[in-house]
Design a protein around this motif. Structure first.
Motif, PDB file in Angstrom:
ATOM      1  N   GLY A   1       0.816  -1.209   0.000  1.00 27.39           N
ATOM      2  CA  GLY A   1       0.000   0.000   0.000  1.00 27.39           C
ATOM      3  C   GLY A   1       0.845   1.253   0.000  1.00 27.39           C
ATOM      4  O   GLY A   1       1.904   1.293   0.609  1.00 27.39           O
TER       5      GLY A   1
ATOM      6  N   LEU B   1      -1.069  -0.424  -4.209  1.00 31.53           N
ATOM      7  CA  LEU B   1      -2.435   0.035  -3.975  1.00 31.53           C
ATOM      8  C   LEU B   1      -2.388   1.424  -3.370  1.00 31.53           C
ATOM      9  O   LEU B   1      -1.822   1.623  -2.295  1.00 31.53           O
ATOM     10  CB  LEU B   1      -3.169  -0.917  -3.034  1.00 31.53           C
TER      11      LEU B   1
ATOM     12  N   MET C   1      -3.815   4.452  -1.421  1.00 26.65           N
ATOM     13  CA  MET C   1      -4.863   4.687  -0.441  1.00 26.65           C
ATOM     14  C   MET C   1      -4.724   6.074   0.158  1.00 26.65           C
ATOM     15  O   MET C   1      -3.648   6.443   0.641  1.00 26.65           O
ATOM     16  CB  MET C   1      -4.802   3.645   0.667  1.00 26.65           C
TER      17      MET C   1
ATOM     18  N   ILE D   1      -9.019   1.826   5.844  1.00 26.11           N
ATOM     19  CA  ILE D   1      -7.689   1.324   5.508  1.00 26.11           C
ATOM     20  C   ILE D   1      -7.187   0.368   6.573  1.00 26.11           C
ATOM     21  O   ILE D   1      -6.613  -0.682   6.278  1.00 26.11           O
ATOM     22  CB  ILE D   1      -6.712   2.501   5.339  1.00 26.11           C
TER      23      ILE D   1
ATOM     24  N   SER E   1     -11.200  -5.240  -7.699  1.00 30.25           N
ATOM     25  CA  SER E   1     -10.250  -4.141  -7.688  1.00 30.25           C
ATOM     26  C   SER E   1     -10.083  -3.617  -9.109  1.00 30.25           C
ATOM     27  O   SER E   1     -10.378  -4.316 -10.078  1.00 30.25           O
ATOM     28  CB  SER E   1      -8.918  -4.562  -7.093  1.00 30.25           C
TER      29      SER E   1
ATOM     30  N   THR F   1      -9.541   7.484  -6.912  1.00 30.88           N
ATOM     31  CA  THR F   1      -9.264   6.724  -5.695  1.00 30.88           C
ATOM     32  C   THR F   1     -10.385   6.896  -4.686  1.00 30.88           C
ATOM     33  O   THR F   1     -10.872   5.930  -4.099  1.00 30.88           O
ATOM     34  CB  THR F   1      -7.938   7.192  -5.061  1.00 30.88           C
TER      35      THR F   1
ATOM     36  N   ALA G   1     -13.037   4.169  -3.363  1.00 31.93           N
ATOM     37  CA  ALA G   1     -13.006   3.841  -1.943  1.00 31.93           C
ATOM     38  C   ALA G   1     -14.420   3.793  -1.375  1.00 31.93           C
ATOM     39  O   ALA G   1     -14.723   2.981  -0.514  1.00 31.93           O
ATOM     40  CB  ALA G   1     -12.157   4.850  -1.178  1.00 31.93           C
TER      41      ALA G   1
ATOM     42  N   PRO H   1     -10.302  -1.242  -4.052  1.00 34.66           N
ATOM     43  CA  PRO H   1      -8.955  -0.672  -4.085  1.00 34.66           C
ATOM     44  C   PRO H   1      -8.529  -0.325  -5.508  1.00 34.66           C
ATOM     45  O   PRO H   1      -8.961  -0.961  -6.471  1.00 34.66           O
ATOM     46  CB  PRO H   1      -8.077  -1.785  -3.519  1.00 34.66           C
TER      47      PRO H   1
END
Lengths: 341, 341
Positions: free
Chosen positions: A72, A107, A109, A120, B70, B96, B100, B105
């Motif tokens: 991540g 990924l 985040m 998360i 994903s 993103t 989310a 992801p």
DNA sequence: CATTTGGTTGGGAACGTGCACACACGGTTC
DNA sequence: GAACCGTGTGTGCACGTTCCCAACCAAATG
């Protein structure tokens, strides 16, 4: 090519085994290192893989190994900075590339809000991330410590504030960079050197200020507190801070600004005050982001080796996944002379 | 491997079932929509989930469903543009966030080199991505078409060049935006209006040029080919193009530049040529990126609604994952007046 | 010749989930 | 009384992989 639009299902390890005339176990061994496999079997399996176009199913693998083989990229910045600061791009891109070389997906985040953080944390504790690359500027951020405590490998970009922390990090040598810049300004004949440093709760703020003070002391010049102020790395704060400095110390002949973005603001403030750069006031930045080359005049700055930073972050994280201990890496900076000094 | 913090292994659906006093099947039904479950069982399962802190294991789920839940964010830009252009940031961040909200992801993948593309294609055909958000400026890019043909849902940012394409896309109304800008310049009394458009193989180049010509024709002003030139969206190309325009048509009193980044270059070229902006020459940009507000003078520009674009890209992609047909979405632009016109 | 050794191989079990299926239930309808 | 409902629930299997263990083989050893 039987069904037109539809995706035909991918070949499995079973198909490869049948094609190569061996068992699934043997194929698996070839895939993961090739120990205890005869050269003949190895070759048969490899050609079967080529022939079938087999690609390992990461989900099935993760299910049994407990690893996810993905990493991540956690951004705890408030959104404005993410927009504004080109350094994040360089970092993000560098990490993505370095990971791709190891076939590890990244990924992305965002962890700006409390809600995002909760989501998360759930994701991570569920085991869907082997490790985390953490980017934050106010590095007193508790998130690194929390994840570390939870047993998740973390590598932070920038030095953590709490000195007792055992979290891995990769950072440029802030203090040394600041020393170089101030020495450079001295060598240009400047004596009334101001500083716009970072927030007092960030190592970028503390260490750059320390380097500044150190060199001035070395040169036998005392620190005039009217010449010291801090900003929050945003362009606007650089502008406001420089204005304050000019008001408090009109005889200032140079200013070391602890980020390029703030230095842009400083240029604006100086221009408005009628000071010429670099004739009346020299301006030194920090970062060497694209902003530095695009500014007029182009900024003299301290280059942070972002490409090496991202590469090191990935290296340290992978090492940690391999069982090694957390590590701290400090990389050297470099003075880049342009037009503003 | 129980390390210092010790990650204890996550609770499974089995633990939840035992805790709630029901079977795995019932828990699964609660998780996926809750049909055919009595309110009592529903409640028991939900409280068991809370109590155990259960999080669904996506790998196990993907293994059986064939979905990965994903999405990939594919960037086919050469690296320089990714550094330079703040719009990518906005897009990336918007996507993103929108994903989310659906607990999906986002995997960032760079596809600049041929090698990277191969790796990505392997990854996708292995079924590790349900769909792809594609960002590219030279939208004749074959990658979209290839993925689409392979049955992978794709949504492209920006209109594809090949008109026969059935690939989904989301774009701002380039032509209409250009019309607005040129009309605005006319309303400021300008008559010798130049244009720095995008590459001739990009819809941003073609459509913005078309809008420009259309309005000039409408106003009874012919198109002077000496006032037309194209750039590649980079800052440097904007500078060079504007220089050429000035050489070819010294009486130019306005220039419409097809991206803010190029407009920054145009400002530099004009300043060097001793032209004042906006007194001598008006400058209009396109995008409304942060660059526009930070420029001096601040740029009048055409706002592309990047936040809506990213939200729509995600919406269209998810719809397509749900079985709907590919769709094209064109969003309105907006003129933003600042100091440069 | 019998036994050990060490490299090599195959087969079963498990990982955690969703899905198809079977089944239970009380109430109708034939 | 048997056969049907529709709703609610439990069970076995499959997904593709890795891990473990037993079995194999040839060579070396006793």
């Amino acid at each position: 090519m039987n069904n037109a639009g539809g995706r035909r299902k991918a070949p499995t390890i079973h198909d490869v085994a049948r094609e190569a005339g061996v068992s699934r176990g043997t194929v698996s061994r070839v895939l993961n290192g090739g120990h205890y496999v005869s050269p003949a079997a190895q070759e048969a399996v490899n050609s079967a893989i080529r022939k079938t176009g087999y690609v390992v199913n990461r989900h099935a693998r993760s299910l049994i190994t407990g690893r996810s083989d993905s990493v991540g990229f956690l951004l705890t910045e408030p959104q404005e900075r993410f927009f504004e600061d080109p350094n994040f791009n360089v970092l993000l891109r560098g990490c993505t590339q370095a990971l791709a070389a190891h076939d590890i997906p990244l990924l992305l985040m965002l962890a700006g809000t409390e809600d995002e953080r909760r989501r998360i944390k759930r994701f991570i504790t569920a085991g869907h991330l082997d490790g985390v690359l953490l980017v934050t500027s106010h590095s007193a951020d508790p998130v690194a410590e929390e994840l570390h405590k939870a047993g998740v490998p973390v590598v932070q970009c920038g030095k953590p504030m709490r000195s007792g922390s055992k979290v891995s990090y990769v950072a440029a040598d802030d203090r040394d960079g600041a020393r170089d810049m101030v020495r450079h300004l001295l060598s240009r004949g400047r004596r009334r050197i101001g500083i716009v440093t970072g927030p007092p709760d960030s190592p970028g703020g503390v260490d750059r200020l320390a380097g500044y003070k150190e060199v001035l002391a070395e040169a036998g010049i005392g620190v005039d507190e009217r010449l010291v102020i801090s900003g929050d790395y945003s362009r606007g704060s650089g502008e406001a801070a420089t204005e304050s400095l000019l008001a408090r110390a009109p005889d200032m002949d140079a200013v070391f600004v602890a980020s390029d973005l703030m230095a842009l603001g400083a240029l604006t403030a100086l221009r408005r005050a009628g000071r010429r750069v670099p004739e009346d006031v020299s301006v030194g930045g920090f970062d060497d982001s694209v902003a530095a080359t695009e500014a007029t005049p182009a900024l003299t700055t301290i280059r942070q080796p972002y490409d090496r930073i991202s590469a090191e972050m990935v290296r340290v994280l992978l090492a940690q996944l391999g069982g090694e201990d957390p590590a701290a890496v400090i990389l050297p900076t470099e003075l880049v002379r342009r037009e503003s000094t």
